[in-house]
Write a protein that holds these residues in place. Structure first.
Motif, PDB file in Angstrom:
ATOM      1  N   GLY A 117       0.766  -1.251   0.000  1.00  0.00           N
ATOM      2  CA  GLY A 117       0.000   0.000   0.000  1.00  0.00           C
ATOM      3  C   GLY A 117       0.784   1.282   0.000  1.00  0.00           C
ATOM      4  N   SER A 143      -1.714  -6.644  -1.295  1.00  0.00           N
ATOM      5  CA  SER A 143      -2.224  -6.373   0.060  1.00  0.00           C
ATOM      6  C   SER A 143      -3.549  -5.611  -0.032  1.00  0.00           C
ATOM      7  N   SER A 153       5.469  -0.562   0.933  1.00  0.00           N
ATOM      8  CA  SER A 153       5.152   0.384   2.013  1.00  0.00           C
ATOM      9  C   SER A 153       6.174   0.240   3.138  1.00  0.00           C
ATOM     10  N   SER A 164       5.176  -2.804   5.267  1.00  0.00           N
ATOM     11  CA  SER A 164       5.661  -4.111   4.793  1.00  0.00           C
ATOM     12  C   SER A 164       7.177  -4.206   4.934  1.00  0.00           C
TER      13      SER A 164
END
Ligand code: FMN
Length: 205
Positions: free
Chosen positions: A12, A38, A103, A106
């Motif tokens: 994201g 995701s 992101s 992550s």
């Protein structure tokens, strides 16, 4: 598993067009792509590209194949907790994985081996199997926490490629900027590309 298989994860961070273009180029290069998306990546994809992907992996695959006009045989879309996917085990996972965009959430989870969803688990598998992991991280500014997580992974051999396109190829459009990043990623993983000329070459090859 096909020899030229690769795992691609969309998380994201801003930069959904990078992920889409990279998927399209990997498929064009004859890779079989295991695609992990995701929940936040779906929100970003809808926000930045207007593409609303269904939650069901098979329906998401159908929507992507239609959107990109690509061959469905080469694409596997895996669910968030599809623990029986090949990417979840060192005995079957592709040796290469790209998280693009990545992101900072992550990034942190991967740096700490959380393995709490299939993206984190797949990255953990590539790390333990000493494969090639590339994280295309996007955030600005970066906190010390982000930098420490990147440093930790870089020391383990992970490639950190900030989503930071250059301007020396005189981009005329957003697509040119996207292609700059995608070209660098493809160069790095050893995939032939003609999107952007290499440094020192005047003509597109
Ligand atoms: C439109 C949008 C843009 C975002 N941009 C970023 C970003 O550039 N970098 C980042 O680290 N997080 C960004 N976020 C926040 C992440 O999506 C959020 O932290 C999420 O929990 C990440 O989860 P994931 O890593 O599982 O995808 C953004 C969220 C949205 C909705």
């Amino acid at each position: 598993m096909a020899n030229n298989a690769i795992t691609l994860a969309w998380t994201g961070a801003s930069g959904a067009p990078y992920g889409l273009r990279l998927l399209e180029r990997l498929l064009a290069a004859d890779y079989h792509v295991y695609l992990l998306i995701s929940s936040a990546a779906k929100v970003v994809l809808a926000t930045e590209h207007g593409l609303k992907l269904p939650g069901n992996p098979d329906a998401a695959k159908a929507a992507l194949c239609e959107h990109l006009g690509v061959n469905a045989d080469q694409l596997t879309v895996c669910g968030k907790e599809d623990w029986f996917s090949p990417v979840a085990s060192g005995s079957a996972a592709p040796k290469q994985m790209i998280v693009c965009p990545c992101s900072t959430g992550s990034l942190a989870a991967i740096a700490h081996g959380m393995s709490d969803n299939l993206i984190e688990r797949a990255a953990d598998v590539v790390l333990k199997e000493r494969g090639q992991l590339v994280l295309v991280v996007r955030e600005t500014p970066l906190s010390t926490l982000h930098l420490e997580n990147m440093t930790k992974l870089s020391r383990m051999g992970v490639t950190i490629m900030p989503a930071a396109p250059g301007f020396y190829h005189q981009p005329q459009s957003i697509d040119d900027l996207v292609d700059f990043m995608v070209a660098r990623i493809l160069d790095h993983i050893g995939v032939e590309q003609t999107l952007v000329p290499r440094w020192g070459y005047d003509q597109r090859s």
